[in-house]
Design a protein around this motif. Structure first.
Motif, short mmCIF file in Angstrom:
data_model
loop_
_atom_site.label_atom_id
_atom_site.label_comp_id
_atom_site.label_asym_id
_atom_site.label_seq_id
_atom_site.Cartn_x
_atom_site.Cartn_y
_atom_site.Cartn_z
N GLN A 78 -23.59 15.67 33.62
CA GLN A 78 -23.37 14.56 33.36
C GLN A 78 -21.78 13.78 33.92
OE1 GLN A 78 -25.50 12.28 30.01
NE2 GLN A 78 -24.93 10.61 31.00
N GLN A 79 -21.06 14.35 33.07
CA GLN A 79 -19.85 14.07 33.47
C GLN A 79 -19.39 14.65 35.20
OE1 GLN A 79 -16.96 16.27 30.97
NE2 GLN A 79 -17.41 14.53 29.05
N GLN A 80 -19.48 15.06 35.46
CA GLN A 80 -19.50 16.05 36.90
C GLN A 80 -20.35 15.12 37.94
OE1 GLN A 80 -20.40 20.03 36.77
NE2 GLN A 80 -18.33 20.74 35.81
N PHE A 81 -21.23 14.82 37.12
CA PHE A 81 -21.68 13.90 38.34
C PHE A 81 -21.61 12.43 38.33
CE2 PHE A 81 -25.99 11.22 39.00
CZ PHE A 81 -26.42 12.27 39.71
N ASN A 82 -20.33 12.20 37.26
CA ASN A 82 -20.33 10.47 37.62
C ASN A 82 -19.48 10.42 37.63
OD1 ASN A 82 -22.25 9.76 35.01
ND2 ASN A 82 -21.27 9.75 33.89
N SER A 83 -18.20 11.87 37.98
CA SER A 83 -17.26 11.85 38.40
C SER A 83 -17.58 11.80 39.80
CB SER A 83 -16.67 13.45 38.48
OG SER A 83 -14.96 13.16 39.15
N VAL A 84 -18.69 12.07 40.74
CA VAL A 84 -18.01 12.09 42.17
C VAL A 84 -19.37 11.46 41.89
CG1 VAL A 84 -18.89 15.05 42.31
CG2 VAL A 84 -21.18 13.70 42.35
N VAL A 85 -19.69 10.57 41.63
CA VAL A 85 -20.36 8.99 41.97
C VAL A 85 -19.05 8.34 42.12
CG1 VAL A 85 -21.30 7.20 41.06
CG2 VAL A 85 -22.94 9.58 40.86
N SER A 86 -18.46 7.90 40.77
CA SER A 86 -17.19 7.79 41.57
C SER A 86 -16.03 8.28 42.72
CB SER A 86 -16.13 8.10 40.17
OG SER A 86 -15.60 9.47 39.60
N GLN A 87 -16.60 9.32 43.10
CA GLN A 87 -15.05 9.61 43.83
C GLN A 87 -16.58 9.06 45.59
OE1 GLN A 87 -13.94 14.10 44.07
NE2 GLN A 87 -14.40 13.72 41.62
N GLY A 88 -17.32 8.46 45.36
CA GLY A 88 -18.17 8.34 46.70
C GLY A 88 -18.94 9.10 47.44
N ALA A 89 -19.45 10.20 46.71
CA ALA A 89 -20.23 11.08 47.47
C ALA A 89 -21.57 10.49 48.13
CB ALA A 89 -20.61 11.71 46.20
N LYS A 90 -22.49 10.67 49.12
CA LYS A 90 -23.40 9.99 49.33
C LYS A 90 -24.45 10.52 49.59
CE LYS A 90 -21.34 6.22 51.33
NZ LYS A 90 -21.28 5.40 51.10
N VAL A 91 -23.81 11.98 49.07
CA VAL A 91 -25.31 13.02 49.09
C VAL A 91 -25.16 13.90 47.22
CG1 VAL A 91 -27.03 14.88 50.05
CG2 VAL A 91 -25.98 12.57 50.89
#
Length: 352
Positions: A78-91
């Motif tokens: 979940q932390q990793q997921f939140n991290s990539v969302v904050s990094q602007g992941a589109k997919v």
């Protein structure tokens, strides 16, 4: 925890891929995340991640791929997921540690316009944008059917004993599908299921410990073991050997790891499933690029209300190991035929 961030540079060069030609209008420089569940299964580090990264480089040369592995920790994922969302992941390509908990991650991402591809393990409680995997229920049935056919061919009567069933993690929906497939193969086979176990985190030591207890309990009544993957199968074999069981009854597996293939060569494991992870990794990359381009990836079926592409793998035994693994260049003879396995390779016509 494994974390790799790779920036792929160069002119955008989108080429035809596993799912067909990919639009040239994928978002240039977009970030795509590849989040895998654990390191107990060596496939993610050795095959899935490299395969995904290589295919993304072909299809979207200036896309950024962020790879992280949760090491069987749902909170870490979940932390990793939140991290990539904050990094602007589109997919985000997500292979969940906990399939139930992952539903909230899918909904969180989609609320922000982020596409989610469920990978390897489905997410039953949320509709992902796409799902890519091997046919897990088919895998379970195939390894069970293969074992049953082998027992019958060897003249092992149902009255002689029964089988142990070792399933995968209870938090993994794919493990549930494999389990369902195993039951489809065993329930009407005539062979009794002596005992059954859901292996927490797919951990081989836990499968080994459980099998040790069943050997004490059932002894020679165990005529075979259907294990859901090579790790749990290897744990079962270790338990049998530690208990002095000789010969070891046939044990199944799944993933065609080097260790499992060597156990097949030595005669200690009966079968495994060859499913080169690069196939599903490349398919996920193709789907990701299509989603980036605003297109809909082509689905074969719908699973858990999610458009899906499921690949059919091959059962591998000693009889066809050379044809399925060596001749198809999935692995080389020199990787398998080392030390004490050299003699077994010669018997199977592998290597020099």
């Amino acid at each position: 925890m494994t974390r790799i961030a790779i920036k792929m540079t160069g002119a955008a060069a989108l080429v035809a891929g596993l799912l067909g030609s990919v639009s040239a209008f994928a978002q240039s420089g977009a970030t795509v995340a590849f989040l895998m569940p654990d390191q107990a299964s060596t496939r993610y580090e050795e095959h899935d991640a490299p395969g995904f990264i290589a295919e993304m480089k072909k299809l979207c040369a200036d896309c950024k791929v962020v790879y992280q592995n949760a090491d069987a920790d749902a909170s870490r994922q979940q932390q990793q997921f939140n991290s990539v969302v904050s990094q602007g992941a589109k997919v985000i390509v997500l292979d969940p540690v906990d399939s139930t908990a992952a539903a909230s991650l899918v909904k969180q991402a989609q609320a922000q316009g982020i596409k989610v591809i469920a990978y390897d393990r489905p997410i039953p409680d949320a509709k992902a944008d796409f799902y890519v995997s091997f046919n897990n229920e088919g895998i379970g049935k195939a390894i069970a059917d293969s074992l049953v056919e082998h027992l019958k061919a060897k003249g092992v009567a149902a009255a002689d004993g029964g089988v142990l069933q070792i399933n995968g993690s209870p938090t993994d929906a794919a493990a549930g599908l494999i389990k369902k497939g195993i039951h489809a193969g065993l329930d009407n086979s005539g062979y009794e299921i002596l005992a059954e176990y859901d292996t927490p985190e797919w951990a081989p030591p836990k499968a080994q410990q459980w099998t040790s207890g069943q050997v004490t309990r059932f002894g020679k009544k165990i005529v075979g073991i259907v294990a859901a993957n090579d790790g749990t199968g290897g744990g079962a074999i270790a338990a049998l050997k530690a208990a002095g069981v000789d010969p070891v009854p046939p044990v199944t597996g799944n993933d065609a790891t080097i260790a499992a293939l060597q156990l097949i060569i030595s005669g200690d494991q009966y079968n495994t499933i060859s499913k080169p992870s690069e196939i599903v990794a490349a398919a996920a990359a193709n789907a990701a690029v299509k989603l980036l381009a605003g297109e809909t990836p082509k689905a074969d079926v719908t699973l858990y209300d999610t458009p899906s592409q499921l690949f059919i793998p091959a059962v591998v035994t000693a009889e066809n190991l050379k044809a399925e693994i060596i001749d198809k260049n999935i692995m080389k003879a020199e990787q398998l035929c080392v030390d004490r396995y050299a003699e077994g390779c010669k018997k199977l016509g592998i290597g020099g």
